[in-house]
Design a protein around this motif. Structure first.
Motif, PDB file in Angstrom:
ATOM      1  N   ASN A 145       0.818  -1.221   0.000  1.00 31.96           N
ATOM      2  CA  ASN A 145       0.000   0.000   0.000  1.00 31.96           C
ATOM      3  C   ASN A 145       0.850   1.268   0.000  1.00 31.96           C
ATOM      4  OD1 ASN A 145      -2.435  -1.320  -0.082  1.00 31.96           O
ATOM      5  ND2 ASN A 145      -2.818  -1.211   2.116  1.00 31.96           N
ATOM      6  N   CYS A 146       1.882   1.288  -0.812  1.00 33.55           N
ATOM      7  CA  CYS A 146       2.715   2.493  -0.920  1.00 33.55           C
ATOM      8  C   CYS A 146       1.838   3.644  -1.430  1.00 33.55           C
ATOM      9  CB  CYS A 146       3.885   2.253  -1.869  1.00 33.55           C
ATOM     10  SG  CYS A 146       5.056   3.631  -1.924  1.00 33.55           S
ATOM     11  N   PRO A 147       1.727   4.730  -0.672  1.00 31.09           N
ATOM     12  CA  PRO A 147       0.740   5.771  -1.009  1.00 31.09           C
ATOM     13  C   PRO A 147       0.971   6.496  -2.328  1.00 31.09           C
ATOM     14  CG  PRO A 147       1.489   5.978   1.267  1.00 31.09           C
ATOM     15  CD  PRO A 147       2.403   5.001   0.595  1.00 31.09           C
ATOM     16  N   HIS A 148       2.244   6.676  -2.724  1.00 27.23           N
ATOM     17  CA  HIS A 148       2.524   7.491  -3.907  1.00 27.23           C
ATOM     18  C   HIS A 148       3.532   6.787  -4.807  1.00 27.23           C
ATOM     19  CE1 HIS A 148       0.427  10.868  -2.031  1.00 27.23           C
ATOM     20  NE2 HIS A 148       1.091  10.582  -0.934  1.00 27.23           N
ATOM     21  N   ILE A 149       3.197   6.677  -6.091  1.00 23.03           N
ATOM     22  CA  ILE A 149       4.067   6.057  -7.081  1.00 23.03           C
ATOM     23  C   ILE A 149       4.443   7.105  -8.124  1.00 23.03           C
ATOM     24  CG2 ILE A 149       4.360   4.191  -8.745  1.00 23.03           C
ATOM     25  CD1 ILE A 149       3.873   3.193  -5.923  1.00 23.03           C
ATOM     26  N   ILE A 150       5.734   7.351  -8.276  1.00 18.74           N
ATOM     27  CA  ILE A 150       6.229   8.266  -9.304  1.00 18.74           C
ATOM     28  C   ILE A 150       7.006   7.432 -10.310  1.00 18.74           C
ATOM     29  CG2 ILE A 150       7.624  10.304  -9.781  1.00 18.74           C
ATOM     30  CD1 ILE A 150       7.284  10.953  -6.731  1.00 18.74           C
ATOM     31  N   VAL A 151       6.524   7.362 -11.528  1.00 19.63           N
ATOM     32  CA  VAL A 151       7.172   6.578 -12.576  1.00 19.63           C
ATOM     33  C   VAL A 151       8.140   7.490 -13.327  1.00 19.63           C
ATOM     34  CG1 VAL A 151       6.830   5.132 -14.607  1.00 19.63           C
ATOM     35  CG2 VAL A 151       5.119   5.133 -12.784  1.00 19.63           C
ATOM     36  N   ALA A 152       9.432   7.207 -13.149  1.00 20.00           N
ATOM     37  CA  ALA A 152      10.474   7.999 -13.822  1.00 20.00           C
ATOM     38  C   ALA A 152      10.956   7.222 -15.037  1.00 20.00           C
ATOM     39  CB  ALA A 152      11.631   8.280 -12.865  1.00 20.00           C
ATOM     40  N   VAL A 153      10.598   7.676 -16.212  1.00 14.40           N
ATOM     41  CA  VAL A 153      11.020   7.031 -17.457  1.00 14.40           C
ATOM     42  C   VAL A 153      12.420   7.539 -17.773  1.00 14.40           C
ATOM     43  CG1 VAL A 153      10.499   6.648 -19.882  1.00 14.40           C
ATOM     44  CG2 VAL A 153       8.630   6.880 -18.224  1.00 14.40           C
ATOM     45  N   ASN A 154      13.404   6.671 -17.558  1.00 13.13           N
ATOM     46  CA  ASN A 154      14.805   7.083 -17.594  1.00 13.13           C
ATOM     47  C   ASN A 154      15.450   6.851 -18.968  1.00 13.13           C
ATOM     48  OD1 ASN A 154      17.211   8.065 -16.550  1.00 13.13           O
ATOM     49  ND2 ASN A 154      17.854   6.084 -15.755  1.00 13.13           N
ATOM     50  N   LYS A 155      16.606   7.477 -19.140  1.00 18.17           N
ATOM     51  CA  LYS A 155      17.435   7.383 -20.346  1.00 18.17           C
ATOM     52  C   LYS A 155      16.709   7.905 -21.585  1.00 18.17           C
ATOM     53  CE  LYS A 155      19.903   3.485 -18.298  1.00 18.17           C
ATOM     54  NZ  LYS A 155      20.484   2.150 -18.459  1.00 18.17           N
ATOM     55  N   MET A 156      15.946   8.972 -21.378  1.00 11.44           N
ATOM     56  CA  MET A 156      15.237   9.596 -22.494  1.00 11.44           C
ATOM     57  C   MET A 156      16.209  10.169 -23.519  1.00 11.44           C
ATOM     58  SD  MET A 156      11.956   9.241 -22.239  1.00 11.44           S
ATOM     59  CE  MET A 156      11.453  10.453 -23.450  1.00 11.44           C
ATOM     60  N   ASP A 157      17.436  10.459 -23.078  1.00 16.23           N
ATOM     61  CA  ASP A 157      18.435  10.977 -24.021  1.00 16.23           C
ATOM     62  C   ASP A 157      18.789   9.943 -25.086  1.00 16.23           C
ATOM     63  OD1 ASP A 157      19.448   9.779 -21.563  1.00 16.23           O
ATOM     64  OD2 ASP A 157      21.444  10.008 -22.454  1.00 16.23           O
ATOM     65  N   LEU A 158      18.673   8.651 -24.752  1.00 20.50           N
ATOM     66  CA  LEU A 158      18.968   7.590 -25.724  1.00 20.50           C
ATOM     67  C   LEU A 158      17.824   7.392 -26.713  1.00 20.50           C
ATOM     68  CD1 LEU A 158      20.639   4.924 -23.398  1.00 20.50           C
ATOM     69  CD2 LEU A 158      21.712   6.760 -24.729  1.00 20.50           C
ATOM     70  N   LEU A 159      16.679   7.995 -26.439  1.00 17.45           N
ATOM     71  CA  LEU A 159      15.525   7.921 -27.352  1.00 17.45           C
ATOM     72  C   LEU A 159      15.299   9.265 -28.041  1.00 17.45           C
ATOM     73  CD1 LEU A 159      12.926   5.902 -25.209  1.00 17.45           C
ATOM     74  CD2 LEU A 159      14.635   5.043 -26.814  1.00 17.45           C
ATOM     75  N   ASP A 160      16.320  10.102 -28.026  1.00 24.58           N
ATOM     76  CA  ASP A 160      16.202  11.438 -28.623  1.00 24.58           C
ATOM     77  C   ASP A 160      15.054  12.234 -28.010  1.00 24.58           C
ATOM     78  OD1 ASP A 160      18.377  11.023 -30.350  1.00 24.58           O
ATOM     79  OD2 ASP A 160      17.084   9.995 -31.799  1.00 24.58           O
ATOM     80  N   TYR A 161      14.798  11.978 -26.738  1.00 24.40           N
ATOM     81  CA  TYR A 161      13.768  12.700 -25.972  1.00 24.40           C
ATOM     82  C   TYR A 161      12.393  12.612 -26.654  1.00 24.40           C
ATOM     83  CZ  TYR A 161      17.899  14.602 -23.668  1.00 24.40           C
ATOM     84  OH  TYR A 161      19.086  14.747 -22.993  1.00 24.40           O
ATOM     85  N   SER A 162      12.079  11.422 -27.150  1.00 26.49           N
ATOM     86  CA  SER A 162      10.842  11.226 -27.911  1.00 26.49           C
ATOM     87  C   SER A 162       9.603  11.279 -27.010  1.00 26.49           C
ATOM     88  CB  SER A 162      10.896   9.872 -28.630  1.00 26.49           C
ATOM     89  OG  SER A 162       9.637   9.535 -29.155  1.00 26.49           O
ATOM     90  N   ARG A 163       8.729  12.212 -27.299  1.00 30.86           N
ATOM     91  CA  ARG A 163       7.472  12.313 -26.555  1.00 30.86           C
ATOM     92  C   ARG A 163       6.576  11.115 -26.840  1.00 30.86           C
ATOM     93  NH1 ARG A 163       3.360  17.536 -26.597  1.00 30.86           N
ATOM     94  NH2 ARG A 163       1.819  16.674 -25.133  1.00 30.86           N
ATOM     95  N   GLU A 164       6.569  10.662 -28.076  1.00 30.09           N
ATOM     96  CA  GLU A 164       5.693   9.547 -28.475  1.00 30.09           C
ATOM     97  C   GLU A 164       6.069   8.273 -27.725  1.00 30.09           C
ATOM     98  OE1 GLU A 164       4.761   5.873 -30.568  1.00 30.09           O
ATOM     99  OE2 GLU A 164       6.748   6.820 -30.703  1.00 30.09           O
ATOM    100  N   LYS A 165       7.362   8.002 -27.562  1.00 28.41           N
ATOM    101  CA  LYS A 165       7.798   6.798 -26.856  1.00 28.41           C
ATOM    102  C   LYS A 165       7.536   6.924 -25.353  1.00 28.41           C
ATOM    103  CE  LYS A 165      11.168   5.325 -30.301  1.00 28.41           C
ATOM    104  NZ  LYS A 165      12.595   5.088 -30.642  1.00 28.41           N
ATOM    105  N   PHE A 166       7.697   8.118 -24.826  1.00 30.98           N
ATOM    106  CA  PHE A 166       7.378   8.346 -23.418  1.00 30.98           C
ATOM    107  C   PHE A 166       5.903   8.058 -23.155  1.00 30.98           C
ATOM    108  CE2 PHE A 166       5.639  11.491 -20.348  1.00 30.98           C
ATOM    109  CZ  PHE A 166       6.206  10.991 -19.182  1.00 30.98           C
ATOM    110  N   GLU A 167       5.045   8.529 -24.015  1.00 29.35           N
ATOM    111  CA  GLU A 167       3.610   8.332 -23.819  1.00 29.35           C
ATOM    112  C   GLU A 167       3.217   6.863 -23.970  1.00 29.35           C
ATOM    113  OE1 GLU A 167       1.881  11.085 -26.569  1.00 29.35           O
ATOM    114  OE2 GLU A 167       2.068  12.793 -25.180  1.00 29.35           O
TER     115      GLU A 167
END
Length: 430
Positions: A145-167
């Motif tokens: 029951n961890c109250p807060h989950i923050i999903v950090a999508v890491n190494k975005m620099d290796l994906l050319d900071y792609s918004r589409e892949k992040f989404e």
């Protein structure tokens, strides 16, 4: 004037090489939380590696074996503060072999930063699949029951900071969260190595309009706000007895208030004996007081002498708690030897230890599909299983969702005294 919030305990979770240790190291570096000698060490190590980037993971990977293998083995705790808040970080292992250490770190956390290495995912697949260990850690966070989950999508620099892949990653994790029942999700695209969206907003991802990770952590609700209204729960840790004449006959019961509040004059019930008494005196480390609240270590004196020992629990007189010898629970199995229903185990609940037997294995979670498989006769290492237990003596247990301390336990091998499992109580049978 900015109001300081109470300290926040949070963990990093996820699979191997997701960048958990690097994220914490960079967070400490960018928030100016490192000492001069720590900064010099990082910079010197970086300059000796032919101009390679600084290895921020060295700040948390303290064991020599961790640095040699490039993986986190033990839970590493780090402390830092900003003008707004103090933090206690637990860097937990991503490797499946050390799942037990991840459970240890997560058991006391108010928030979890779940890292996802975007570079390891197959974006050519029609339906994006997350790594198995990401699913396992997320399932454990749901169980706890961890109250807060923050999903950090890491190494975005290796994906050319792609918004589409992040989404796409966000969509895949949201589907996982719905299956597990996770709530209070936040998503942040980051590069732990380069510091994007950790302390400062990233210029490389102008499409992300949310706050950087540190700002999110600074503003999360406090633990005290989330625990308001809990019923009084006080496991006895130690009985203090001073044998002297009747004028100085001291008897006190020492422990920590795990939930709720207590005041002098309040009427309580002692479980599992169901005897009743009144609070005569409350003694803090610095002296007597009229009251005590959650997380305070105190000594309680009663208005009468009662046979009380370590493992007994004080609750409010009108508490609905009923001691039980039968539990339904979900546990994470740690031992290389599978759970064997034919064996007896020791169950440690708060400060009480009793013999326990596994009555029934209801189901085991398939981490890949998140389905429950029934009919299993054993539970293997790192499995998450639903079971039923029978205890030799009654304990003052609660449901985990009502009280995390009263609703959790560990199982200990009777022969080796190794901790073989950690569990949460999902059902009671008085």
């Amino acid at each position: 004037m900015t109001t300081k919030l109470t300290p926040l305990r949070f963990i990093t979770a996820g699979s191997v090489d997701d960048g958990k240790s690097t994220l914490i190291g960079r967070l400490l570096y960018d928030s100016k939380a490192l000492l001069t000698d720590q900064i010099d060490l990082l910079q010197n190590k970086g300059s000796k590696n032919s101009g390679q980037a600084i290895d921020f993971s060295r700040l948390t990977d303290g064991l020599e074996a961790e640095r040699e293998q490039g993986i986190t083995i033990d839970v590493a705790y780090r402390y830092f503060s900003t003008p707004k808040r103090k933090f206690i970080i637990a860097d937990t292992p991503g490797h499946e072999q050390y799942t037990r250490n991840m459970v240890t770190g997560a058991s006391t956390a108010t928030a979890a930063v779940v890292l996802i290495d975007a570079s390891q995912l197959n974006f050519a697949a029609e339906e994006l699949q997350l790594l198995a260990q990401t699913k396992r850690h997320s399932a454990i966070l749901r169980l706890l029951n961890c109250p807060h989950i923050i999903v950090a999508v890491n190494k975005m620099d290796l994906l050319d900071y792609s918004r589409e892949k992040f989404e796409r990653i966000c969509t895949a994790y949201q589907a996982l969260a719905e299956q597990l029942g996770l709530r209070n999700l936040r998503f942040v695209p980051v590069s732990a190595l380069l510091g994007d969206n950790l302390v400062y907003s990233s210029e490389s991802m102008p499409w992300y309009q949310g706050e950087p990770l540190l700002s999110i952590l600074e503003n999360l609700p406090t633990k005290e706000q989330q625990r308001k209204g809990e019923a009084f729960f006080f496991p006895v840790q130690y009985v203090i007895r001073q044998d002297a004449d009747k004028q100085n006959d001291f008897r006190g019961y020492q422990g920590r208030v795990e939930a709720g509040e207590i005041r002098v004059g309040d009427k309580i019930r002692i479980e599992p004996s169901a005897q009743q008494a009144e609070i005569r005196e409350i003694i803090h480390p610095k002296g007597a007081s009229d009251s005590a609240k959650t997380d305070q270590v105190i000594t309680l004196c009663l208005d009468k002498d009662i046979d009380i020992s370590r493992g007994d629990v004080f609750v409010a007189q009108d508490s609905p708690l009923v001691p039980t010898q039968a539990l339904a629970a979900t546990l994470c199995w740690f031992d290389q030897r599978p759970l064997n229903p034919a064996r007896k185990y020791l169950l440690k609940h708060t400060t009480k230890t009793v013999f326990a037997r596994i009555k029934h294995i209801a189901s085991v979670l398939d981490v890949e599909t998140l389905s429950q498989s029934s009919g299993r006769e054993q539970v293997a290492v790192n499995d998450i299983a639903r079971i039923n237990l029978v205890l030799q003596q009654p304990i003052a247990a609660t449901l985990y969702e009502d009280n995390a301390v009263g609703g959790s336990f560990i199982l200990i091998d009777e022969a080796t005294y190794h901790t073989v499992a950690a569990g949460i109580i999902t059902g009671l049978d008085s």
